[in-house]
Design an enzyme around this catalytic site. Structure first.
Site: not given
Ligand code: IMP
Ligand code: MG
Length: 184
Positions: A102-103, A106, A155, A168
């Site tokens: 994963e990138d 959050d 963010f 990206r």
């Molecule tokens: P989560 O479900 O809230 O953990 O979000 C995960 C996904 O939200 C990541 O795989 C990203 O694609 C996107 N995301 C969360 N935080 C960021 C950020 O700071 N910048 C860009 N994308 C984010």
């Molecule tokens: Mg993602």
């Protein structure tokens, strides 16, 4: 001189050099941990693509790759909590040792959904590798096996991460100026 890609950057949070060194470190650890085992790496599109591409070249071990795309964010910077599979795997993961790349984690909602979905397909093992972790924002508990960098609640864009599908291709992980979000 103006640079349309870089003019909106407020701060570089993680440099490409730091990421390169970390990918080396994680790749060596992964190769060691999977010694004697098969390995299937799943890249979560689109954000994890650059990290996955760099990471696999640091893993000196036979491996296969596959891709999955899920929706978590729209063009906004806050999570909806709703997750949808946009593209599923081509591989049957039953009995395979799977590593999700994963990138960023959050809230953790996306990964929680993904883990439950993939566990139901009965892999031999399922581990998580993430480039970035924002623990302050976590809503659900996620066990992370391999982590690049812990970052504050901001963010970020770059190295795969987007705002409204842009940025990206920045080599570093950056924070944008507030006006970059407002002007969108
Ligand atoms: P989560 O479900 O809230 O953990 O979000 C995960 C996904 O939200 C990541 O795989 C990203 O694609 C996107 N995301 C969360 N935080 C960021 C950020 O700071 N910048 C860009 N994308 C984010
Ligand atoms: Mg993602």
């Amino acid at each position: 001189m103006t640079n349309p890609l870089k003019d909106n950057i407020q701060e570089v949070l993680v440099t490409s050099e730091q990421i390169k060194a970390k990918a080396k470190e994680l790749g060596a650890q992964i190769a060691k941990d999977y010694e004697g085992k098969d390995l299937l790496i799943i890249c979560v599109l689109k954000g994890a693509l650059p990290f996955m591409a760099d990471l696999i070249r640091e893993i000196d071990h036979p491996l296969a790759i596959d891709f999955m795309a899920v929706s978590s964010y729209g063009d906004a910077t806050t999570s909806s909590g709703a997750v949808m599979i946009l593209k599923d795997l081509e591989t049957n993961i039953n009995g395979r040792n799977v590593l999700i790349v994963e990138d960023i984690i959050d809230t953790g909602l996306t990964l929680k959904y993904l883990i439950e979905n993939l566990q139901a397909r009965k892999p031999a093992s399922l581990k998580i590798c993430t480039l970035l972790d924002k623990p302050e924002r976590r809503k659900v508990d996620i066990r992370v096996d391999y982590k690049g960098f812990t970052i504050p609640d901001a963010f970020v864009v770059g190295y795969g991460l987007d705002f409204a599908e842009l940025y990206r291709n920045l080599p570093d992980v950056c924070i944008l100026k507030p006006e970059a979000y407002e002007n969108n």
